[in-house]
Write an enzyme that holds these catalytic residues in place. Structure first.
Site, PDB file in Angstrom:
ATOM      1  N   THR A  37       9.229  27.168  16.431  1.00 41.34           N
ATOM      2  CA  THR A  37       8.641  27.427  15.106  1.00 41.34           C
ATOM      3  C   THR A  37       9.371  26.660  13.999  1.00 41.34           C
ATOM      4  O   THR A  37      10.568  26.348  14.142  1.00 41.34           O
ATOM      5  CB  THR A  37       8.731  28.946  14.807  1.00 41.34           C
ATOM      6  N   ASP A  38       8.671  26.428  12.898  1.00 40.31           N
ATOM      7  CA  ASP A  38       9.325  25.787  11.748  1.00 40.31           C
ATOM      8  C   ASP A  38      10.322  26.725  11.066  1.00 40.31           C
ATOM      9  O   ASP A  38      11.147  26.282  10.268  1.00 40.31           O
ATOM     10  CB  ASP A  38       8.274  25.279  10.739  1.00 40.31           C
ATOM     11  N   GLU A  39      10.256  28.027  11.384  1.00 45.90           N
ATOM     12  CA  GLU A  39      11.136  28.984  10.697  1.00 45.90           C
ATOM     13  C   GLU A  39      12.614  28.754  11.019  1.00 45.90           C
ATOM     14  O   GLU A  39      13.490  29.240  10.314  1.00 45.90           O
ATOM     15  CB  GLU A  39      10.755  30.427  11.056  1.00 45.90           C
TER      16      GLU A  39
ATOM     17  N   TYR B 210      14.034  37.132  13.897  1.00 47.36           N
ATOM     18  CA  TYR B 210      13.072  36.343  14.690  1.00 47.36           C
ATOM     19  C   TYR B 210      13.469  34.875  14.700  1.00 47.36           C
ATOM     20  O   TYR B 210      13.617  34.261  15.759  1.00 47.36           O
ATOM     21  CB  TYR B 210      11.654  36.504  14.121  1.00 47.36           C
TER      22      TYR B 210
ATOM     23  N   LYS C   7      14.772  32.380  17.784  1.00 48.18           N
ATOM     24  CA  LYS C   7      14.086  31.148  18.190  1.00 48.18           C
ATOM     25  C   LYS C   7      15.039  29.950  18.062  1.00 48.18           C
ATOM     26  O   LYS C   7      15.066  29.070  18.919  1.00 48.18           O
ATOM     27  CB  LYS C   7      12.830  30.913  17.334  1.00 48.18           C
TER      28      LYS C   7
HETATM   29  P1  NAD Z   1       1.969  36.412  20.364  1.00 41.09           P
HETATM   30  O1  NAD Z   1       2.883  37.487  19.900  1.00 41.09           O
HETATM   31  O2  NAD Z   1       0.530  36.460  20.000  1.00 41.09           O
HETATM   32  O3  NAD Z   1       2.027  36.315  21.965  1.00 41.09           O
HETATM   33  C1  NAD Z   1       3.224  36.375  22.684  1.00 41.09           C
HETATM   34  C2  NAD Z   1       2.880  36.599  24.147  1.00 41.09           C
HETATM   35  O4  NAD Z   1       4.113  36.653  24.886  1.00 41.09           O
HETATM   36  C3  NAD Z   1       2.143  37.911  24.413  1.00 41.09           C
HETATM   37  O5  NAD Z   1       1.056  37.705  25.285  1.00 41.09           O
HETATM   38  C4  NAD Z   1       3.197  38.791  25.072  1.00 41.09           C
HETATM   39  O6  NAD Z   1       2.666  39.743  25.977  1.00 41.09           O
HETATM   40  C5  NAD Z   1       4.068  37.754  25.770  1.00 41.09           C
HETATM   41  N1  NAD Z   1       5.442  38.241  25.994  1.00 41.09           N
HETATM   42  C6  NAD Z   1       6.256  38.812  25.079  1.00 41.09           C
HETATM   43  N2  NAD Z   1       7.426  39.164  25.652  1.00 41.09           N
HETATM   44  C7  NAD Z   1       7.356  38.774  26.953  1.00 41.09           C
HETATM   45  C8  NAD Z   1       8.262  38.863  28.054  1.00 41.09           C
HETATM   46  N3  NAD Z   1       9.468  39.425  27.917  1.00 41.09           N
HETATM   47  N4  NAD Z   1       7.872  38.342  29.230  1.00 41.09           N
HETATM   48  C9  NAD Z   1       6.645  37.782  29.387  1.00 41.09           C
HETATM   49  N5  NAD Z   1       5.750  37.703  28.377  1.00 41.09           N
HETATM   50  C10 NAD Z   1       6.097  38.188  27.171  1.00 41.09           C
HETATM   51  O7  NAD Z   1       2.648  35.056  19.885  1.00 41.09           O
HETATM   52  P2  NAD Z   1       1.986  33.708  19.346  1.00 41.09           P
HETATM   53  O8  NAD Z   1       1.765  33.840  17.902  1.00 41.09           O
HETATM   54  O9  NAD Z   1       0.896  33.322  20.238  1.00 41.09           O
HETATM   55  O10 NAD Z   1       3.232  32.709  19.545  1.00 41.09           O
HETATM   56  C11 NAD Z   1       3.435  32.048  20.785  1.00 41.09           C
HETATM   57  C12 NAD Z   1       4.661  31.155  20.670  1.00 41.09           C
HETATM   58  O11 NAD Z   1       4.472  30.212  19.615  1.00 41.09           O
HETATM   59  C13 NAD Z   1       5.944  31.912  20.335  1.00 41.09           C
HETATM   60  O12 NAD Z   1       6.993  31.327  21.055  1.00 41.09           O
HETATM   61  C14 NAD Z   1       6.119  31.698  18.840  1.00 41.09           C
HETATM   62  O13 NAD Z   1       7.476  31.750  18.481  1.00 41.09           O
HETATM   63  C15 NAD Z   1       5.547  30.308  18.681  1.00 41.09           C
HETATM   64  N6  NAD Z   1       4.973  29.987  17.358  1.00 41.09           N
HETATM   65  C16 NAD Z   1       4.036  30.829  16.793  1.00 41.09           C
HETATM   66  C17 NAD Z   1       3.454  30.459  15.576  1.00 41.09           C
HETATM   67  C18 NAD Z   1       2.410  31.329  14.905  1.00 41.09           C
HETATM   68  O14 NAD Z   1       2.021  31.045  13.768  1.00 41.09           O
HETATM   69  N7  NAD Z   1       1.904  32.366  15.549  1.00 41.09           N
HETATM   70  C19 NAD Z   1       3.842  29.267  14.923  1.00 41.09           C
HETATM   71  C20 NAD Z   1       4.808  28.471  15.543  1.00 41.09           C
HETATM   72  C21 NAD Z   1       5.354  28.827  16.756  1.00 41.09           C
HETATM   73  O1  DAU Z   2       5.918  29.512  10.467  1.00 39.23           O
HETATM   74  C1  DAU Z   2       5.633  29.851  11.784  1.00 39.23           C
HETATM   75  C2  DAU Z   2       5.686  31.340  11.954  1.00 39.23           C
HETATM   76  O2  DAU Z   2       4.536  31.869  11.278  1.00 39.23           O
HETATM   77  C3  DAU Z   2       5.698  31.793  13.408  1.00 39.23           C
HETATM   78  O3  DAU Z   2       6.882  31.338  14.021  1.00 39.23           O
HETATM   79  C4  DAU Z   2       5.618  33.315  13.510  1.00 39.23           C
HETATM   80  O4  DAU Z   2       5.532  33.705  14.867  1.00 39.23           O
HETATM   81  C5  DAU Z   2       4.379  33.780  12.775  1.00 39.23           C
HETATM   82  O5  DAU Z   2       4.324  35.189  12.780  1.00 39.23           O
HETATM   83  C6  DAU Z   2       4.381  33.270  11.325  1.00 39.23           C
HETATM   84  O6  DAU Z   2       5.418  33.912  10.548  1.00 39.23           O
HETATM   85  P1  DAU Z   2       5.162  34.427   9.048  1.00 39.23           P
HETATM   86  O7  DAU Z   2       6.133  35.491   8.750  1.00 39.23           O
HETATM   87  O8  DAU Z   2       5.052  33.294   8.105  1.00 39.23           O
HETATM   88  O9  DAU Z   2       3.658  35.034   9.253  1.00 39.23           O
HETATM   89  P2  DAU Z   2       2.972  36.378   8.692  1.00 39.23           P
HETATM   90  O10 DAU Z   2       1.518  36.264   8.992  1.00 39.23           O
HETATM   91  O11 DAU Z   2       3.688  37.589   9.133  1.00 39.23           O
HETATM   92  O12 DAU Z   2       3.173  36.236   7.124  1.00 39.23           O
HETATM   93  C7  DAU Z   2       2.636  35.129   6.396  1.00 39.23           C
HETATM   94  C8  DAU Z   2       3.038  35.318   4.933  1.00 39.23           C
HETATM   95  O13 DAU Z   2       2.344  36.448   4.410  1.00 39.23           O
HETATM   96  C9  DAU Z   2       4.517  35.596   4.745  1.00 39.23           C
HETATM   97  O14 DAU Z   2       4.946  35.014   3.530  1.00 39.23           O
HETATM   98  C10 DAU Z   2       4.572  37.126   4.607  1.00 39.23           C
HETATM   99  C11 DAU Z   2       3.253  37.463   3.952  1.00 39.23           C
HETATM  100  N1  DAU Z   2       2.669  38.780   4.306  1.00 39.23           N
HETATM  101  C12 DAU Z   2       2.567  39.107   5.622  1.00 39.23           C
HETATM  102  C13 DAU Z   2       2.040  40.324   6.010  1.00 39.23           C
HETATM  103  C14 DAU Z   2       1.959  40.707   7.471  1.00 39.23           C
HETATM  104  C15 DAU Z   2       2.202  39.619   3.299  1.00 39.23           C
HETATM  105  O15 DAU Z   2       2.257  39.289   2.102  1.00 39.23           O
HETATM  106  N2  DAU Z   2       1.668  40.835   3.693  1.00 39.23           N
HETATM  107  C16 DAU Z   2       1.578  41.222   4.982  1.00 39.23           C
HETATM  108  O16 DAU Z   2       1.096  42.350   5.255  1.00 39.23           O
END
Ligand code: NAD
Ligand code: DAU
Length: 348
Positions: A131-133, A156, A160
């Site tokens: 992730t970019d975080e 988190y 990562k």
């Molecule tokens: P998600 O939470 O939707 O899915 C995660 C999946 O991993 C789920 O299906 C869960 O059951 C599985 N999992 C969790 N713990 C596990 C374990 N111990 N063993 C096996 N499986 C397990 O997540 P996502 O948003 O699809 O993110 C997927 C990947 O991409 C993550 O590594 C996350 O850090 C990365 N990522 C997410 C975003 C985003 O915006 N969602 C952005 C950048 C990177």
């Molecule tokens: O940048 C990549 C990341 O983006 C991934 O690595 C993470 O897995 C993914 O969850 C996401 O993280 P964020 O914290 O940015 O996503 P989230 O949707 O939780 O929040 C987006 C923005 O909105 C953040 O500034 C927090 C804000 N927010 C979020 C929630 C859930 C609110 O204002 N209200 C809310 O209820």
């Protein structure tokens, strides 16, 4: 036939990656390893679950004995590792789940790959999705580059970042062929309604308040999930071992502005009067340690591998809303379980 292990394939991004690989590469056998935590949902994959080149395996990446046995049995040629605890707010209330899955789980997979490939790395790849975080938080100016120093701020992102360091250490020390991508915020179908966009869609639909943290001024760079899956496909096939590539949408939005656009799209698709949904916007207590701005410079993947985001935000958000409104059953099944408990604890 190549045997490819994709972890976390029942989650949001993983399910889009699985679908793409199963449909596009009949010569690959795709194994989806997922623990099915609250975020894992096999309903995301009903359209491909019977494909001949697909197999689901339920299991936990934290269980090293199970992982070693699985690698010995299946002889994977490559790993695309997405399994993770992924929600920042949950990492604030329960950091240990993030340490276990994101750090220990990743090391278990690295060890299993290293041991089974036994230094014969020809045609092998360990691809870690990050992730970019990990880069921390930006001010008004600047973009994250692959060379930006790590500065994670939440449990988190720290977990990562830790896993990224370990993946690089296994490349440096054992020559394990690895590649890492760091992506910005994804949106699209199948995202669990704890994240900003699907949570807001669900609340607007049900005429519930839309909780905006702080003043809504935090900025994120949004990428349509299928563009992330296409970037993963590109890097998997053409990326260079040992390299890191940033992936982003070149699409920055202040949270409050993004939610106002979402409200307009919801009004239109629900046949409501324009302005109705906006009335639901409610400012709530800020997230602890809330990162102000993320923004990605993705010119490396564009210039070296020829990938670009293809879905415009207006089109992506329209498709996303349509999907949630058309898939009421999917949403209903999710919010009928522990979701209500989580929601009350997080937002009360
Ligand atoms: P998600 O939470 O939707 O899915 C995660 C999946 O991993 C789920 O299906 C869960 O059951 C599985 N999992 C969790 N713990 C596990 C374990 N111990 N063993 C096996 N499986 C397990 O997540 P996502 O948003 O699809 O993110 C997927 C990947 O991409 C993550 O590594 C996350 O850090 C990365 N990522 C997410 C975003 C985003 O915006 N969602 C952005 C950048 C990177
Ligand atoms: O940048 C990549 C990341 O983006 C991934 O690595 C993470 O897995 C993914 O969850 C996401 O993280 P964020 O914290 O940015 O996503 P989230 O949707 O939780 O929040 C987006 C923005 O909105 C953040 O500034 C927090 C804000 N927010 C979020 C929630 C859930 C609110 O204002 N209200 C809310 O209820």
């Amino acid at each position: 036939m190549k045997n490819i292990l994709i972890t976390g394939g029942a989650g949001f991004i993983g399910s889009h990656v699985i679908r793409r690989f199963v449909n596009k590469y009949p010569d690959y056998k795709i194994y989806n390893l997922d623990k099915l935590t609250y975020a894992g949902n096999l309903e995301n994959l009903t359209d491909i679950e019977k494909a001949e080149n697909y197999e689901f395996i339920k299991g936990d990446i934290v269980d090293s004995k199970f992982i070693d046995k699985l690698f010995a049995e299946k002889k994977f040629d490559a790993v695309i590792h997405l399994a993770a605890e992924s929600h920042v707010d949950r990492s604030i209330t329960d950091p240990m789940a993030f340490i276990n899955t994101n750090i220990i789980g990743t090391v278990n997979l690295l060890n299993a790959a290293k041991n089974i490939w036994k230094d014969n790395y020809e045609g092998k790849l360990f691809y870690h999705i990050s992730t970019d975080e990990v880069y921390g938080s930006l001010g008004k100016e600047g973009l994250f580059l692959e060379t930006t120093a790590y500065d994670p701020k939440s449990p988190y992102s720290a977990s990562k970042a830790s896993s990224d360091h370990l993946v690089r250490a296994y490349h440096n020390t054992y020559k394990l062929p690895v590649v890492i991508t760091n992506c910005s915020n994804n949106y699209g179908p199948n995202q669990f309604p704890e994240k900003l966009i699907p949570l807001s869609i669900n609340n607007i639909k049900n005429n519930k308040p839309i909780p905006i943290y702080g003043k809504g001024e935090n900025i994120r760079d949004w990428l349509y999930v299928e563009d992330h899956a296409s970037a993963i496909d590109t890097v998997f096939h053409n990326g260079n071992a040992g390299e890191t590539y940033n992936i982003g949408g070149k699409n920055e939005w202040k949270n409050i502005d993004l939610i106002k656009v979402l409200c307009k799209v919801m009004d239109r698709q629900l046949g409501r009067k324009e302005g109705d949904s906006e009335k639901l916007i409610t400012f709530v207590k800020d997230r602890a340690g809330h990162d102000m701005r993320y923004a990605i410079n993705c010119s490396k993947i564009e210039n070296e591998l020829g990938w670009q985001p293809s879905v415009q935000f207006e089109e992506g958000i329209d498709k996303t809303v349509r999907w949630y409104l058309d898939n009421e059953e999917w949403l209903k099944n999710i919010i009928s379980g522990d979701y209500e408990k989580y929601y009350r604890k997080q937002y009360s």
